[in-house]
Motif scaffolding. Structure first.
Motif, mmCIF file in Angstrom:
data_model
loop_
_atom_site.group_PDB
_atom_site.id
_atom_site.type_symbol
_atom_site.label_atom_id
_atom_site.label_comp_id
_atom_site.label_asym_id
_atom_site.label_seq_id
_atom_site.Cartn_x
_atom_site.Cartn_y
_atom_site.Cartn_z
ATOM 1 N N PHE A 228 0.854 -1.178 0.000
ATOM 2 C CA PHE A 228 0.000 0.000 0.000
ATOM 3 C C PHE A 228 0.893 1.231 0.000
ATOM 4 C CE2 PHE A 228 -4.163 -1.898 0.958
ATOM 5 C CZ PHE A 228 -3.755 -3.195 1.224
ATOM 6 N N ARG A 229 0.359 2.366 -0.401
ATOM 7 C CA ARG A 229 1.145 3.588 -0.393
ATOM 8 C C ARG A 229 0.292 4.759 0.050
ATOM 9 N NH1 ARG A 229 2.160 4.329 -6.936
ATOM 10 N NH2 ARG A 229 0.009 4.933 -7.500
ATOM 11 N N GLN A 230 0.991 5.737 0.619
ATOM 12 C CA GLN A 230 0.306 6.933 1.096
ATOM 13 C C GLN A 230 1.160 8.155 0.825
ATOM 14 O OE1 GLN A 230 -0.839 6.828 5.247
ATOM 15 N NE2 GLN A 230 -2.443 8.353 4.909
ATOM 16 N N ALA A 231 0.632 9.043 0.013
ATOM 17 C CA ALA A 231 1.297 10.318 -0.270
ATOM 18 C C ALA A 231 0.792 11.352 0.734
ATOM 19 C CB ALA A 231 0.984 10.758 -1.696
ATOM 20 N N PRO A 232 1.566 12.406 0.981
ATOM 21 C CA PRO A 232 1.153 13.434 1.936
ATOM 22 C C PRO A 232 -0.224 14.009 1.601
ATOM 23 C CG PRO A 232 3.436 13.748 1.355
ATOM 24 C CD PRO A 232 2.911 12.672 0.445
ATOM 25 N N GLY A 233 -1.107 14.027 2.590
ATOM 26 C CA GLY A 233 -2.435 14.582 2.394
ATOM 27 C C GLY A 233 -3.418 13.685 1.680
ATOM 28 N N GLN A 234 -2.994 12.470 1.390
ATOM 29 C CA GLN A 234 -3.880 11.551 0.677
ATOM 30 C C GLN A 234 -4.133 10.303 1.514
ATOM 31 O OE1 GLN A 234 -2.823 10.751 -3.393
ATOM 32 N NE2 GLN A 234 -2.109 12.836 -3.745
ATOM 33 N N GLU A 235 -5.185 9.578 1.160
ATOM 34 C CA GLU A 235 -5.490 8.338 1.854
ATOM 35 C C GLU A 235 -4.539 7.233 1.407
ATOM 36 O OE1 GLU A 235 -10.284 8.818 2.714
ATOM 37 O OE2 GLU A 235 -9.549 7.234 1.402
ATOM 38 N N ARG A 236 -4.371 6.248 2.279
ATOM 39 C CA ARG A 236 -3.555 5.094 1.933
ATOM 40 C C ARG A 236 -4.306 4.264 0.893
ATOM 41 N NH1 ARG A 236 -0.570 2.059 6.789
ATOM 42 N NH2 ARG A 236 -0.139 4.262 7.159
#
Length: 126
Positions: A37-45
């Motif tokens: 899984f990945r999560q960028a700043p300000g975004q959902e995983r």
């Protein structure tokens, strides 16, 4: 208690490649779903790819199909994510996750996974 430890993140230019690894321990059931899984700043995983530790059935997010490949070793204790043709929008913290497998393929719904690693950062520059 399943424990997951990621490695292999780093910085790369657009079009480049990286390979992530996830070492797993503490499995108590025969088959698990393991995924990235990945999560960028300000975004959902968001789910990227998943695989069963048994038959090796894979699931990919549309955004990475044809560019990323998920696999596991024969001992089924190490998970890999081969990432090619990387784009700046792939920049995120990447997490390894696991849950007990029950039937069928493995979903990319993060709410279904109850074991998580600490994450490894991937940065893609343009």
């Amino acid at each position: 208690q399943v424990q997951l430890v990621e490695s292999g993140g780093g910085s790369v230019q657009a079009g480049g490649s990286l390979r992530l690894s996830c070492a797993a321990s503490g499995y108590t059931y025969n088959v698990y779903c393991v995924g990235w899984f990945r999560q960028a700043p300000g975004q959902e995983r968001e789910g990227v790819a998943a695989i069963t530790t048994g038959g090796g059935t894979t699931t990919y997010a549309d955004s990475v199909k044809g560019r990323f490949t998920i696999s596991r070793d024969n001992a089924k204790t190490t998970l890999f994510l081969e990432m090619n043709s990387l784009k700046p929008e792939d920049t995120a913290m990447y997490y390894c996750a696991a849950r007990r497998w029950y039937a069928g393929g493995c979903s990319l719904d993060r709410r279904a996974y109850n074991y998580w690693g600490q994450g490894t950062q991937v940065t893609v520059s343009s």
